[in-house]
Design a protein around this motif. Structure first.
Motif, PDB file in Angstrom:
ATOM      1  N   SER A   1      -9.138   9.085   4.706  1.00  0.00           N
ATOM      2  CA  SER A   1      -8.042   9.869   5.270  1.00  0.00           C
ATOM      3  C   SER A   1      -7.888  11.186   4.535  1.00  0.00           C
ATOM      4  CB  SER A   1      -6.729   9.098   5.172  1.00  0.00           C
ATOM      5  OG  SER A   1      -6.834   7.881   5.852  1.00  0.00           O
TER       6      SER A   1
ATOM      7  N   GLN B   1      -3.343   7.934  11.078  1.00  0.00           N
ATOM      8  CA  GLN B   1      -3.599   6.513  10.913  1.00  0.00           C
ATOM      9  C   GLN B   1      -2.394   5.644  11.271  1.00  0.00           C
ATOM     10  OE1 GLN B   1      -4.988   5.663   7.016  1.00  0.00           O
ATOM     11  NE2 GLN B   1      -5.464   3.533   7.436  1.00  0.00           N
TER      12      GLN B   1
ATOM     13  N   ASP C   1      -8.239   9.182  12.865  1.00  0.00           N
ATOM     14  CA  ASP C   1      -8.136   8.290  11.708  1.00  0.00           C
ATOM     15  C   ASP C   1      -7.696   6.915  12.194  1.00  0.00           C
ATOM     16  OD1 ASP C   1      -7.920   7.182   9.252  1.00  0.00           O
ATOM     17  OD2 ASP C   1      -6.638   8.741   8.394  1.00  0.00           O
TER      18      ASP C   1
ATOM     19  N   GLY D   1      -3.508   3.916   3.905  1.00  0.00           N
ATOM     20  CA  GLY D   1      -2.980   3.038   4.944  1.00  0.00           C
ATOM     21  C   GLY D   1      -3.270   1.573   4.670  1.00  0.00           C
TER      22      GLY D   1
HETATM   23 MG   LIG Z   1      -6.572   6.028   5.628  1.00  0.00          MG
END
Ligand SMILES: [Mg+2]
Ligand SMILES: Nc1ncnc2c1ncn2[C@@H]1O[C@H](COP(=O)(O)OP(=O)(O)OP(=O)(O)O)[C@@H](O)[C@H]1O
Ligand SMILES: Nc1ncnc2c1ncn2[C@@H]1O[C@H](COP(=O)(O)OP(=O)(O)OP(=O)(O)O)[C@@H](O)[C@H]1O
Ligand SMILES: [Mg+2]
Lengths: 645, 539, 336, 332
Positions: free
Chosen positions: A64, A153, A238, A519
Motif C-alpha cells: 500500500s 484498501q 489496493d 490493512g
Molecule cells: Mg495494504
C-alpha cells in the motif's frame, strides 16, 4: 541516462507478450520510511498501458505504502525517495523500436542505478509528456483522479460520511471536466452508468445512499466506480475485491481487464489472492519485507517460482477441492504442493463432525436462529435514501452447535453483516428469534446482555474503523480482558503478546496506533481481540479478506486449533469457497437476504441445489492445472479484449 | 428628590448660583436628554418628578417653583396666587387664571384639577407623591373617582375656584400644591393605566411620541400661552429623551460633542471617572455645573439592630468622612455634614453636636466601646452598586475602631426593597436624601418619623422616638413658617442626640451639558438643573 | 488498564517528550505563574508593605485621581494605586488572582463534570433519558442566568461566601452548553465502528463512555475547557459590572476591570494592569489547552515522534535491543 | 410524517419546559424579602395604601395563585382592577408592566426587532469570521498565521463584552468619530442609520464570539483533515479548497452548529451587556430593567419569550443535525 534506458529496456522486454510496449509508469528505487525507519527499499516497478500488473506479498510488506506514493497519497509522516515517472503512451514507438532482447533475470530493484531517478524527466524524446510524479511541482491534481485513479484498501472509511455516494462520485467527475460542460442530469447519468458497470444492482439506490447505509462490498464497488469514472490512464487498485463475493469479484476483475484492454489502462493490482493474480494479471511483482523479491510474467512466475517465499505463497492458497461428483470440470485440480494432505485430513474431520451432528441433533444448539427477518428503518427525518430497499433479511433459520463452524457465503449486500449484527444483538430483528446458549439474546438487558456478549467474539468486517483511533492496538486487544477479567496488567500484557504472536503480528506493534498499521495488520488486531476471551461463539465477518495467504493460513490454523481446544461455535462470513471448505462444517448460502441453501460443506459444494451456489462455484478462482496457457484461461475475456477503443 | 439620589428628576439651596453658559438660549432646536433610567412616568398620579424637571415641561400645577439668582420660591402657576389659607391653615383656596387650555384645546377648569387629584387616590394609580393623601380630610377611605365617588374635602364652587379642606393646619401647603399630583387631568379622562404614556398636557410641551423605556419626544403645545406662565421659558422646539443610556458613554458623548452630544444634557450626575476627566480638561470643565449643598448623604444605622447608643456613638466617631468624600470624587463631591436639615431649607440651624474630626477618631471610638463593655458583632452594610468605593472607605475606617463591616452590594430594585421593607434585614446602609420640596417637613419627617418605618418608606434607621414624633407633628401644624422652622431645628438636634444616622456630606451634584446648551442652571434647591429655562444657543 | 501498554519499553520516553511541547511549557508556565501569584500573594505584597485594603489617600490628587506617572507607579506601588481610594493595585491583582482563578477553575470544573456526564448520558442513551436530559438543558438555557444571579444575590444570606455562591451559580448555569456540545459529539461517536465493537465485546456503558467515547471528545472538550476558564473569569467581571459580583472589599479582577473601564481615559493603567492579567491567564490556558489536545491526539504524537526520532536516534539504538528481546515474530515468511 | 410527529412531541415537551421556568421564576420572587408592590406604592406610603396596591397588582396572593393567574392569562387574557380603570390585557397575555404601562407582549414586540437586529447581524459576522479564521488556522497549523489567530482569539475570549464594547466606543465613536456611540434606529425609519448604528455592536459581539468559534473550528478541522476520506477526496484530484471547504469543513461544522444554534438562540432572547453598553433598548435591557425594578410580569414574560427562542433554536439545531449527519436520527 544510458543506465536508465537500459533498465527500462530490461523491464519492458522481459516477455514477448508486452509487444515491446513502453511503460506508462516507471518507478525506480522508491523507498518509503516512517520516522526515519524505512519500510520499503528501492522498489522498481513498471506499469504498461493495457496491462494488469499485480503486486503481491505478505501483509505489511509495503504494498500500500509503495503504490500510494505514486499519486502522493502517503500519510504525511512518510518520507519518499527515489523516482516515479509518468510517460504518456503517445510516444511509445521509439521505445518499442529499441526493444530487442529478452532478459530473463528478475529485475531486482537493488540492481538498478541510483542515478536513474532524476534523469528520467529529461529523456529527450518524451520530455513533453513525461511527469515526474514525485517532484514537488508535479501537477498532483491532474495526476490524482485524472491520470491515476486510486482504489483504497479499506472501503468502509474512504467515503465522506455526510454526502451521498452519488454526489461524491459526481464530484470526482467535475474535477476533471473542464468548465461546466456537463449538465446535472448528464452527470447523474454518467455516475449511474458507472455504478451499473461495476456491478451494483440498484444504482439509483446506491446513488442516493450515504456511506453508512451500504455494505462493504457495495462501498468497494462504489469506490472503484469513483476511481475510474474519469478514465484515468493508470489505476491503482489496493485489494479492490476483498469485500466482494466471488461472483462479484469475478465481474470486477473482468471489468478491470476489459478496461485495461479497451482503454489502454495500466492497472496496478495489489492483492494477496494468487487465484486473482493467476486469472487476471499479466505481470507479477512479489514483495516481502519491503523489497521486491521476485517478478515476472504471471505464467512464468507461477510455473517457475524462484524464491522460497513465492513458492510458499502459491502453496498456501486454500484451494477449492470439489469432490468428483461435482459438475464443475476443474474440480480435480489438486494443488501442486503439500496441502493435499491437510485438505483431505480436514475433509475427514468435517465428515466426522457431520456424524456427531446427527447424534447431537437433540442437544440444544449454541446458536439457534429461527425465522429472523429484518428491514433497515428509514433513517433520519430527511434521508429517505433507503426507500425502496426491501428487507435486508427474510425468514432466516439455522443453528450452530458448539465446536462447529457455519460458513456464511453470499453475494455482497446479501445481508451477511446484518445477520452477524443480529446475532450479536447490535440489531434487533423485526420478527423471529435468536437463541444463544438457550437465551434469547434480544431480550437480554444490562449485565445479562454484557455477560452473554463476553462469550461472543466478533471480528468486524471493517477492521480499521473498529479500532479506537486514539488508543494503541495493544490496548484494543487487551480491552476485552480488562472488561471481563481481573487479570493484572502484566498478565494482560503477556496475554496480548501471545495473542499477537498467534495471529502473526510482531508484538512490538502493540504500541502503534491503528493508523500506523497496514490493512492486514489491522485485521489481525481485530482477530486477536475477538479471540482474547476464548469466546463460545465467534462471529467472524470476512476476517481474512485483507490477509496474504501466509497470514491467512496462519489465522485459519489458529481458528482450527482454538476450536479444537475450546470448541466454540463459529459463524464465518466469507466469500472464498476455498476457505469455506477448509474451515467450515456447514455452509449457508445467502442471496438477497434469504438463505438459498444450507448443509454440510461437502454435500453443498458437491451437490449444489440452488442456482446461485452453482454460480458461486463456477466463479471461484481456481488455479487450474498448471501450466495452462494464459489464452485459454482468459478465454472468457477474449472477446472483450478485442473491442479496443 | 428621593431615597437614592439618582432620580435625575429630583430637587436645595446653597451658596453659589451655578450658572453655566452665560449665553442666553435661543428659541428653537432640539434638545436631547440622555438618561440611564428605563422609565419615565408622565402620569400626574404616579410620577415623583420635581416641578422643575421633566413633568414641569408638560404639566402645570396650582403653584410651581421659580428659581432665580439661586433662590427657589413657590410661585403661582395655574392659580392666581400661592393659595389663601383660612381656618388657621386648615383650608386653602385657589383661583385659576383665565384662558388656560389643555393640549387638546379644552379649557382647564377647577374640576380638572380636582379630577387629577382624585385620580391619584385610585388603586390603579400608585407610586406618586402622596403627601396630600395624608393631609386632605376624609381621604383615608377614598378610592378614586372612577366608581363615581368624589373627594368631598376638595371643593370646586365654580370653574375657576378650588378649595382644599385639610385634616389639620398645614403651613407648607403652597409647596404641596406645586407637586405633580396637582396637575389637571381632563375630567373623566385618564382612566387607563397607560394614560401617562400619552397624557393631555397643560405645559408648553405635549407628547409627540412615547415608547416607554426607550424614547420620549416632546413637541410644542400650541395651546400653551407664555403670557399665563411666569416660569417656563420653553426655548427648544423639541425635547427628546433617550432612555436606558450608559451614563459613562453619554457623559463622554456630551463632553466631546459627538453624535449630537453638543445639544444634549445628561439626566444624571456625571460618573466619577468622567467627572475627574472633565475637571482636568479646561474645555470640558466649562460644561460642568455643580450644585451647592444638596442631598444629605448619611449612614443609616438600623436602630432596631443596634440599640446600644454607645455603639452608634462609636460608629459616628470612627467614620472617616474625608475618606468617604475622596472616594466620592474629592472636594467636588460635597461639604461635610453635621446637621440633618440640609442647607437652604427655611429654619435650618447650623450646629455640630459632636465635633468629630473629618478624618474620624478611631481611638475615641475604641474608648467609647471599651467604656461601654460592648463587643460589636460584624455589621452588615447593604449598598447599591454605585456606592461601592464609598462603602469600602467607611468599612476600612470602622475597621480601625475594631468594628467589622460586611458589605453586600445589591441591585437597585432589591436594594430599595431591602431597606424599605418591614423586615429591615441590615445593620447599616448608605443613603442620601433630598426633600421633595424645600421644607424641613419633607426633610425630616420621611426619614425619622416612626410612621415611616417599613412599608416602602424611607426611615431606614427605623428610628422611633415618641418625643421626636410629637415635636415633628407640632412643627408640621405650625402655620407660621418662622415658628415652625424653630421647631424643626429643635427636632434636628434632638434626633442627632440619638445618632440614628451618621451625616457624611451635603452632596454637590455635578451635571454636564452640551456646549450648545444654555440656561442650564441649578438653584439652591433642588440640586438639579432647571429644565424649564434650558435651551440651545445658536451654533 | 489504559496505561497497560504504555510501560512498554518503546514508550518509556513518550510521556516526557509528548507533554514537553512549547505550548504546554509556555501555557503551563503562565498558568503556574498565576497559581503561585495566588498562593504567595501575601508575602509578595508584604515586600512593599501593601495589602489590598489599605487606602493611600496621600497619593491621590484633589480629584481623587492618582498622582504621578502611570497611575502612581512607584517602587512601593508597582502597578500604582486605584483612583478614589488609593489602594495598591498590585495587591489587588495579586490577591484577586485567588478569587478570579478560583472562580474560573472551580466553576468550570463543576460545569464540565456535570456537562460531560449529562451530555454523555444524553447522547449515549437515546429515547427517554435523552429527552429528559435534553429538556432539562432547555430549562437551564431558557432561564436567564443573569436573573438568577441577581435574584440569588438578594435571597442568599450575605453570610454565605460570595465567591462560593458565584462558583455555584456559574458552575450550575455553565453546564448545559457543554452538555449539549458533548451530547452532539457523543451522538456521532456512538455510531463509530469501535463503539459498536466495544458493545459487542460486552463492555458496560461506563466502559464505553470512558474508553471509546471520551477520548474522541477530548480535543473538543479541552478547547471548550480552556475557553471556559477565562470565560468564567470574564463572567464574574460581567456580573460585577451589573452589580452582583464579589462584594467589596474582597479583591477580584472582574470587579476591578468593571470599575476601571470607566476610567480608561483618565487612568488607563488602572484598566491595563488587571486587563493584562486576565489576558495572560487566558492566553496561558489556551496555550496549555492547545498543547494538551495535541499531546492527546495520537496523530500529533506520531508527528512529534518523527522529529524526535531524528534527534534521539542514539537512544533508540540502545533501546532496540530491549525491543528485540521480545520474542521475534514468528512466520514473517519463513526464510529471512 | 416522522418529522411532524417529532416536532409535535418536542413542542409539547417544550411547554413543560416553559412551565418549569415560569414556576421557578415565581418561586424565586416569592422568596424575595418582600413585596414588589412597595416599589410602586408612592412616597410616603401608608400600610393601607400598600395593601391596596398589593391587591391591585395581585402580589398579596400566594405565589401559586399568582402563577395560576399568570398562566391562565396567557390563554384567556387578564384584567387587572375593576371598573373604568381596569387594565385589560388581551390573550396571549404575557403580563402587564405596571412600570411602563404596557402589556408585555407589546413591549416584546417593540424590543425584539432591536435585539434581533443585533443578534442576527452579529451572528452572521461571527460565524463567518470564526469559521473562516478557524479553518485558516487549521490549514496553516503551526505557522505564524495560526499562532497569530490563536493569540487574537485569546484576546477575544478573555475580554468581557462590555470592556471591548466601551473601548470600541471610545476609539471609534469618540477618538475617531466614525460610528455613532450607541442607540438604535429602526430599519424602516432609516436603513442607513440602522446599519451604521449597528455596525459597532455587531463587530464587538462578533469579535468576542468569533474567538471561541475560531478555536472550536480549528480543533474540529484538524481532526477531520486526518480522516481517511480526505485522502479519498485528494485521490479524486479535488482542489485543496474543495477538500477543505466542502468535505472537512462540513464535517467539522457539526459541533460548531450546535454551539451556534444555542448562542444565537440565547442572544435573540437579549444581548444584555451589549445592549447596555450601546444603549440599545432591546429585550436584554427589558429583562435587566425588569429585574432591577422587580417588575415580575415583565421578567417572566420576557424570560418565557427568550426561553421559547432558545427552545426553538435547539429544535432547529437538532433537526439540522439529523439533516446534516445522516448517521444520527433525531426521532429515536
Ligand atoms: Mg495494504
Ligand atoms: N444502515 C443501513 N441502512 C440502510 N440500509 C443498509 C444499512 N446497512 C446495510 N444496508 C443495506 O442492507 C443490505 C445488506 O447489507 P449487509 O451489510 O448485511 O451486506 P453484506 O452481506 O455484509 O455485504 P458485503 O459482503 O458487501 O459486506 C445492503 O443492501 C445494504 O445496502
Ligand atoms: N503511518 C504509518 N506509520 C508508521 N508505519 C506505518 C504507517 N503506515 C504503514 N506503516 C507500516 O509500513 C509497513 C507497510 O505497510 P503497508 O500498508 O504498505 O502494508 P501492505 O503491504 O499494504 O500490507 P496489507 O496487505 O496488510 O495491507 C507496515 O509494516 C506498516 O506497519
Ligand atoms: Mg458485510
Amino acid at each position: 541516462m544510458p543506465s536508465q534506458t537500459q533498465a527500462l529496456m530490461k523491464a519492458s522486454t522481459e516477455d514477448e507478450t508486452w509487444k515491446g510496449e513502453h511503460p506508462i509508469i516507471r518507478v525506480d528505487n522508491l523507498s518509503v520510511s516512517f520516522h526515519s525507519s524505512p519500510v520499503t527499499h528501492n522498489i522498481s516497478l513498471r506499469l504498461f498501458p493495457g496491462r494488469l500488473t499485480a503486486l503481491v506479498g505478505e501483509s505489511g510488506s509495503g504494498k500500500s505504502v509503495t503504490s500510494m506514493a505514486l499519486p502522493r497519497l502517503d500519510p504525511p509522516t512518510a518520507r519518499v525517495s527515489g523516482s516515479a515517472v509518468y510517460q504518456s503512451a503517445i510516444s511509445h514507438e521509439h521505445a518499442t523500436a529499441q526493444t530487442t532482447k529478452t532478459d530473463q533475470q528478475p529485475h531486482i530493484s537493488s540492481d538498478s542505478s541510483k542515478s536513474s531517478g532524476s534523469n528520467t524527466t529529461h529523456s529527450s524524446d518524451q520530455s513533453s509528456d513525461s511527469i515526474d510524479l514525485l517532484s514537488p511541482n508535479a501537477p498532483v491534481r491532474t495526476i490524482r483522479g485524472g491520470l491515476i485513479g486510486t482504489v483504497f484498501q479499506e472501503p468502509m472509511a474512504v467515503f465522506d460520511p455526510l454526502p451521498t455516494i452519488g454526489h461524491q462520485i459526481e464530484e470526482a467527475l467535475e474535477f476533471h471536466t473542464p468548465g461546466r460542460s456537463l449538465s446535472r442530469a448528464e452527470k447523474k447519468q454518467k455516475v449511474l452508468d458507472q455504478l451499473r458497470e461495476v456491478g451494483l444492482p440498484d444504482p439509483q439506490r446506491i446513488w442516493a445512499s450515504r456511506p453508512h447505509e451500504l455494505s462493504g462490498g457495495q462501498l468497494q464497488r462504489a469506490m472503484i466506480a469513483m476511481a475510474i469514472i474519469n478514465r484515468p490512464r493508470v489505476l491503482i487498485a489496493d485489494e479492490p475485491t476483498t469485500a466482494l463475493d466471488v461472483t462479484t469479484q469475478k465481474g470486477i476483475l473482468a471489468l478491470l481487464t476489459r478496461l485495461a484492454h479497451r482503454r489502454q489502462l495500466a492497472i496496478l493490482l495489489i492483492t494477496h489472492d494468487m487465484g486473482v493474480v493467476w486469472e487476471s494479471a499479466d505481470y507479477v511483482y512479489v514483495m516481502q519485507h519491503g523489497r521486491i523479491v521476485e517478478q515476472g510474467p504471471t505464467r512464468q512466475l507461477f510455473e517457475h517460482p524462484q524464491q522460497a517465499y513465492t513458492r510458499e505463497l502459491l502453496a498456501a492458497v486454500p484451494r477449492l477441492t470439489i469432490p468428483a461428483t461435482t459438475p464443475v470440470t476443474t474440480s480435480a485440480t489438486i494443488p501442486v504442493t503439500a496441502s493435499t494432505e491437510h485438505a483431505s485430513a480436514h475433509a475427514h474431520v468435517s465428515r466426522e463432525t457431520m456424524a456427531e451432528k446427527t447424534e447431537s441433533e437433540k442437544t440444544s444448539a449454541l446458536v439457534e436462529v429461527s425465522h429472523v427477518s429484518f428491514t433497515y428503518p428509514c433513517h433520519g427525518l430527511f434521508h429517505r435514501s433507503s426507500r425502496g430497499s426491501g428487507p435486508a433479511l427474510t425468514d432466516i433459520s439455522f443453528r450452530i452447535d458448539a465446536g462447529k463452524t457455519l460458513a456464511l457465503v453470499g453475494e455482497s449486500g446479501a445481508g451477511k453483516t446484518t445477520l452477524a449484527q443480529i446475532l450479536s444483538a447490535q440489531l434487533h430483528p423485526q420478527s423471529g428469534s435468536v437463541l444463544i446458549n438457550g437465551q434469547n439474546i434480544e431480550h437480554l438487558k444490562g449485565s445479562a446482555l454484557r455477560q452473554a456478549r463476553s462469550h461472543i467474539g466478533y471480528v468486524f468486517q471493517n477492521s480499521a474503523s473498529a479500532l479506537v483511533p486514539t488508543r494503541t492496538v495493544g490496548w484494543s486487544i487487551a480491552e476485552p480482558l480488562t472488561i471481563h477479567t481481573n487479570l493484572n496488567s502484566s498478565a494482560i500484557r503477556d496475554r496480548v503478546t501471545a495473542l499477537m504472536k498467534d495471529v502473526g503480528l510482531n508484538p512490538a506493534l502493540a504500541s502503534r496506533y491503528p493508523s500506523q498499521l497496514s490493512g492486514g495488520q489491522q485485521q489481525r488486531v481485530g482477530i486477536a481481540r475477538a479471540l482474547a476471551l476464548h469466546p463460545r461463539l465467534l462471529i467472524a465477518d470476512e476476517p481474512t479478506s485483507s490477509l496474504d495467504v501466509t497470514a491467512q493460513k496462519r489465522v485459519l490454523d489458529l481458528f482450527h486449533r482454538l476450536q479444537n481446544e475450546y470448541s466454540y461455535a463459529c459463524l464465518f462470513i466469507t466469500h472464498d469457497l476455498g476457505i469455506v471448505q477448509e474451515i467450515a462444517d456447514d455452509v449457508a448460502v445467502i442471496l438477497h437476504g434469504t438463505i438459498m441453501e444450507q448443509g454440510p460443506v461437502d454435500s453443498v459444494l458437491a451437490h449444489p441445489h440452488a442456482d446461485y451456489t452453482r454460480t458461486l462455484l463456477d466463479a471461484s478462482p481456481h488455479i487450474g492445472v498448471l501450466p495452462q496457457p494464459p489464452h485459454t484461461s482468459h478465454s472468457s475475456h477474449a472477446s472483450a479484449d478485442d473491442e479496443r477503443e | 428628590g428621593s431615597r437614592t439620589s439618582q432620580t435625575g428628576i429630583g430637587a436645595s439651596p446653597s451658596s453659589s448660583p451655578n450658572t453655566s453658559a452665560s449665553a442666553t438660549p435661543m428659541k428653537g432646536g432640539t434638545l436631547t436628554v440622555l438618561t440611564s433610567q428605563s422609565s419615565l412616568s408622565l402620569d400626574p398620579a404616579t410620577s415623583q418628578s420635581l416641578p422643575t424637571t421633566t413633568t414641569g415641561l408638560v404639566h402645570r400645577r396650582l403653584t410651581t417653583w421659580k428659581i432665580s439668582h439661586g433662590k427657589t420660591t413657590v410661585v403661582p402657576d395655574l392659580a392666581t396666587t400661592t393659595g389663601t389659607p383660612s381656618d388657621h391653615g386648615a383650608v386653602w383656596t385657589f383661583h385659576l387664571k383665565k384662558g388656560l387650555r389643555f393640549s387638546n384645546g379644552k379649557p382647564i377648569t377647577s374640576q380638572d384639577v380636582k379630577w387629577g387629584i382624585e385620580r391619584s387616590f385610585s388603586d390603579t394609580f400608585t407610586g406618586g407623591l402622596s403627601y396630600h393623601k395624608q393631609l386632605l380630610a376624609g381621604a383615608a377611605n377614598y378610592h378614586g373617582p372612577f366608581s363615581g365617588q368624589q373627594l368631598n374635602s376638595i371643593e370646586t364652587p365654580n370653574d375657576s375656584t378650588i378649595i382644599f379642606h385639610l385634616n389639620s393646619p398645614f403651613g407648607a401647603w403652597p409647596w404641596v400644591a406645586s407637586l405633580i399630583s396637582f396637575a389637571p387631568v381632563p375630567r373623566g379622562d385618564g382612566t387607563q393605566k397607560s394614560y401617562g404614556n400619552h397624557p393631555v398636557t397643560s405645559g408648553p410641551y405635549q407628547v409627540q411620541s412615547n415608547s416607554p423605556g426607550r424614547e420620549l419626544v416632546l413637541t410644542r403645545n400650541p395651546y400653551w400661552k407664555a403670557s399665563t406662565d411666569s416660569v417656563r421659558k420653553a426655548y427648544p422646539n423639541r425635547i427628546v429623551y433617550r432612555m436606558g443610556q450608559d451614563d459613562t458613554v453619554a457623559a463622554q458623548q456630551i463632553m466631546q460633542g459627538v453624535n449630537g452630544g453638543d445639544t444634549s444634557i445628561l439626566g444624571e450626575f456625571v460618573p466619577p471617572a468622567q467627572l475627574a476627566q472633565a475637571q482636568a480638561n479646561p474645555q470640558y470643565s466649562q460644561l460642568l455645573v455643580t450644585s451647592g449643598d444638596g442631598a444629605l448623604e448619611y449612614i443609616a444605622i438600623n436602630t432596631r439592630h443596634i440599640r446600644n447608643l454607645a455603639v452608634r456613638q462609636a460608629i459616628l466617631w470612627a467614620t472617616d468622612r474625608a475618606g468617604y468624600r475622596t472616594a466620592a470624587g474629592g472636594a467636588i463631591a460635597g461639604n461635610y455634614a453635621t446637621t440633618l436639615i440640609t442647607p437652604g431649607i427655611a429654619g435650618r440651624q447650623k450646629y455640630d453636636l459632636y465635633h468629630v474630626p473629618t478624618g474620624g477618631d478611631p481611638a475615641r471610638a475604641r474608648a467609647i466601646l471599651k467604656r461601654a463593655h460592648v463587643t460589636v458583632p460584624t455589621l452588615k452594610m447593604v449598598i447599591q452598586q454605585n456606592k461601592t468605593e464609598q462603602a469600602s472607605a467607611i468599612q476600612s475606617s470602622l475597621k480601625k475602631a475594631g468594628i467589622n463591616v460586611r458589605i453586600q452590594v445589591l441591585d437597585s430594585g432589591v436594594y430599595s426593597d431591602t431597606v424599605t421593607n418591614n423586615q429591615g434585614n441590615y445593620d447599616l446602609t448608605i443613603a442620601s436624601w433630598q426633600p421633595d420640596f424645600p421644607d424641613a417637613y419633607a426633610n425630616l419627617a420621611p426619614l425619622f418619623s416612626s410612621s415611616m418605618i417599613g412599608n416602602g418608606n424611607q426611615n431606614m434607621s427605623r428610628y422611633s422616638n415618641r418625643a421626636v414624633d410629637a415635636l415633628m407633628t407640632q412643627a408640621t401644624q405650625t402655620v407660621d413658617q418662622k415658628a415652625a422652622g424653630k421647631l424643626w431645628a429643635q427636632a434636628d438636634q434632638r434626633i442627632m442626640h440619638d445618632i440614628p444616622v451618621v451625616p457624611l456630606i451635603y452632596s454637590h451634584n455635578t451635571f454636564i451639558h452640551g456646549s450648545r446648551v444654555a440656561g442650564f442652571d441649578i438653584g439652591n434647591f433642588p440640586a438639579y438643573p432647571d429644565y424649564l429655562t434650558m435651551g440651545l444657543t445658536r451654533d | 488498564m489504559s496505561h497497560l501498554l504504555r510501560r512498554h519499553p518503546t514508550h518509556s520516553r513518550r510521556p516526557r517528550s509528548r507533554f514537553a511541547s512549547p505550548s504546554i511549557l509556555w501555557g503551563g508556565g503562565i498558568v503556574l505563574f498565576f497559581v503561585l501569584l495566588a498562593l504567595f500573594a501575601g508575602p509578595l505584597t508584604a515586600l512593599t508593605g501593601n495589602d489590598p485594603y489599605s487606602e493611600h489617600r496621600s497619593l491621590l490628587g484633589p480629584r481623587s485621581v492618582p498622582l504621578g506617572f502611570g497611575g502612581g507607579i512607584s517602587p512601593s506601588h508597582w502597578f500604582g494605586v486605584t483612583p478614589l481610594r488609593g489602594v495598591d493595585l498590585f495587591s489587588i491583582i495579586a490577591y484577586g488572582t485567588r478569587v478570579s482563578l478560583g472562580i474560573g477553575l472551580a466553576s468550570t470544573l463543576i460545569s464540565v463534570v456535570i456537562g460531560v456526564a449529562i451530555g454523555l448520558i444524553a447522547g449515549y442513551f437515546p429515547g427517554v433519558t435523552d429527552a429528559i436530559l435534553s429538556r432539562t438543558m432547555d430549562v437551564f438555557f431558557g432561564f436567564p442566568f443573569l436573573i438568577f444571579a441577581i435574584a440569588l444575590s438578594a435571597i442568599v444570606p450575605d453570610s454565605f461566601p460570595r465567591p462560593l455562591l458565584l462558583i455555584l451559580v456559574l458552575g450550575f448555569f455553565g453546564w448545559p452548553s457543554i452538555a449539549r456540545l458533548i451530547r452532539g459529539q457523543t451522538l456521532t461517536l456512538t455510531h463509530r465502528g469501535y463503539t459498536s465493537a466495544a458493545q459487542v465485546m460486552g463492555a458496560s456503558s461506563t466502559h464505553i463512555l470512558l474508553n471509546e467515547i471520551m477520548p474522541g471528545l477530548l480535543p473538543l472538550l479541552i478547547v471548550r475547557l480552556t475557553l471556559s476558564i477565562p470565560g468564567r473569569i470574564a463572567a464574574e467581571a460581567s456580573l460585577s459590572f451589573l452589580g452582583v459580583g464579589i462584594n467589596p472589599p474582597t479583591p477580584s479582577w472582574g470587579r476591578t476591570i468593571s470599575d476601571a473601564v470607566a476610567w480608561a481615559l483618565v487612568d488607563p493603567m488602572y484598566l491595563i494592569f488587571p486587563g493584562l492579567a486576565l489576558f495572560l491567564v487566558t492566553f496561558g490556558f489556551n496555550l496549555l489547552g492547545d498543547g494538551l489536545s495535541d499531546a492527546l491526539d495520537p496523530k500529533a504524537v506520531i508527528r512529534a515522534e518523527m522529529t524526535e526520532t531524528a534527534e534521539t536516534s542514539k537512544t533508540t539504538a540502545t533501546e532496540s535491543s530491549t525491543r528485540n528481546s521480545a520474542p521475534a515474530v514468528v512466520q514473517q515468511g519463513g526464510n529471512r | 410524517m416522522r418529522m411532524f410527529d417529532y416536532i409535535l412531541r418536542r413542542l409539547i415537551s417544550s411547554l413543560l419546559v416553559i412551565l418549569i421556568i415560569a414556576v421557578t421564576l415565581f418561586l424565586i420572587f416569592y422568596m424575595f424579602p418582600s413585596n414588589p408592590a412597595q416599589l410602586s406604592c408612592g412616597k410616603p406610603c401608608s400600610p393601607e395604601q400598600l395593601r391596596r396596591v398589593s391587591a391591585f397588582m395581585g402580589t398579596d396572593q400566594p405565589w401559586y395563585a399568582q402563577l395560576g393567574a399568570y398562566l391562565l392569562g396567557i390563554f384567556a387574557g387578564r384584567t387587572f382592577g375593576t371598573g373604568a380603570s381596569a387594565v385589560v390585557c388581551a390573550a396571549p397575555c404575557l403580563g402587564y408592566s405596571f412600570r411602563l404601562n404596557e402589556p408585555v407582549t407589546t413591549l416584546i414586540a417593540e424590543r425584539f426587532p432591536v435585539t434581533a437586529s443585533i443578534a442576527v447581524g452579529a451572528a452572521v459576522l461571527w460565524i463567518i469570521i470564526g469559521v473562516g479564521t478557524g479553518v485558516l488556522a487549521a490549514v496553516k497549523r503551526n505557522t505564524w498565521v495560526d499562532r497569530l489567530l490563536m493569540a487574537l482569539s485569546a484576546i477575544g475570549i478573555s475580554s468581557p463584552s462590555y470592556l471591548i464594547g466601551l473601548l470600541a466606543i471610545i476609539v471609534f465613536a469618540f477618538e475617531l468619530p466614525v460610528f455613532p456611540s450607541g442607540g438604535y434606529v429602526p430599519f424602516s425609519r432609516n436603513p442607513a442609520g440602522w446599519f451604521s448604528h449597528l455596525l459597532l455592536p455587531w463587530l464587538v459581539l462578533a469579535l468576542i464570539n468569533a474567538a471561541s468559534y475560531t478555536r472550536i473550528t480549528r480543533t474540529q478541522m484538524i481532526g477531520e483533515m486526518e480522516q481517511d476520506y480526505i485522502r479519498t477526496e485528494r485521490s479524486k484530484g479535488a482542489p485543496e479548497s474543495v477538500v477543505v471547504g466542502r468535505h472537512a469543513l462540513r464535517n467539522a461544522l457539526l459541533p460548531v452548529m450546535t454551539m451556534f444554534g444555542l448562542d444565537l438562540g440565547s442572544l435573540l432572547g437579549g444581548a444584555v451587556l451589549t445592549e447596555r453598553v450601546f444603549s440599545m433598548q432591546g429585550l436584554g435591557m427589558l429583562l435587566l430593567d425588569s429585574v432591577t425594578n422587580l417588575d415580575l410580569q415583565v421578567l417572566v414574560g420576557s424570560t418565557l419569550f427568550a426561553a421559547a427562542l432558545v427552545i426553538v433554536a435547539n429544535l432547529v439545531v437538532d433537526i439540522c443535525y439529523s439533516f446534516l449527519d445522516p448517521r444520527v436520527t433525531v426521532g429515536r
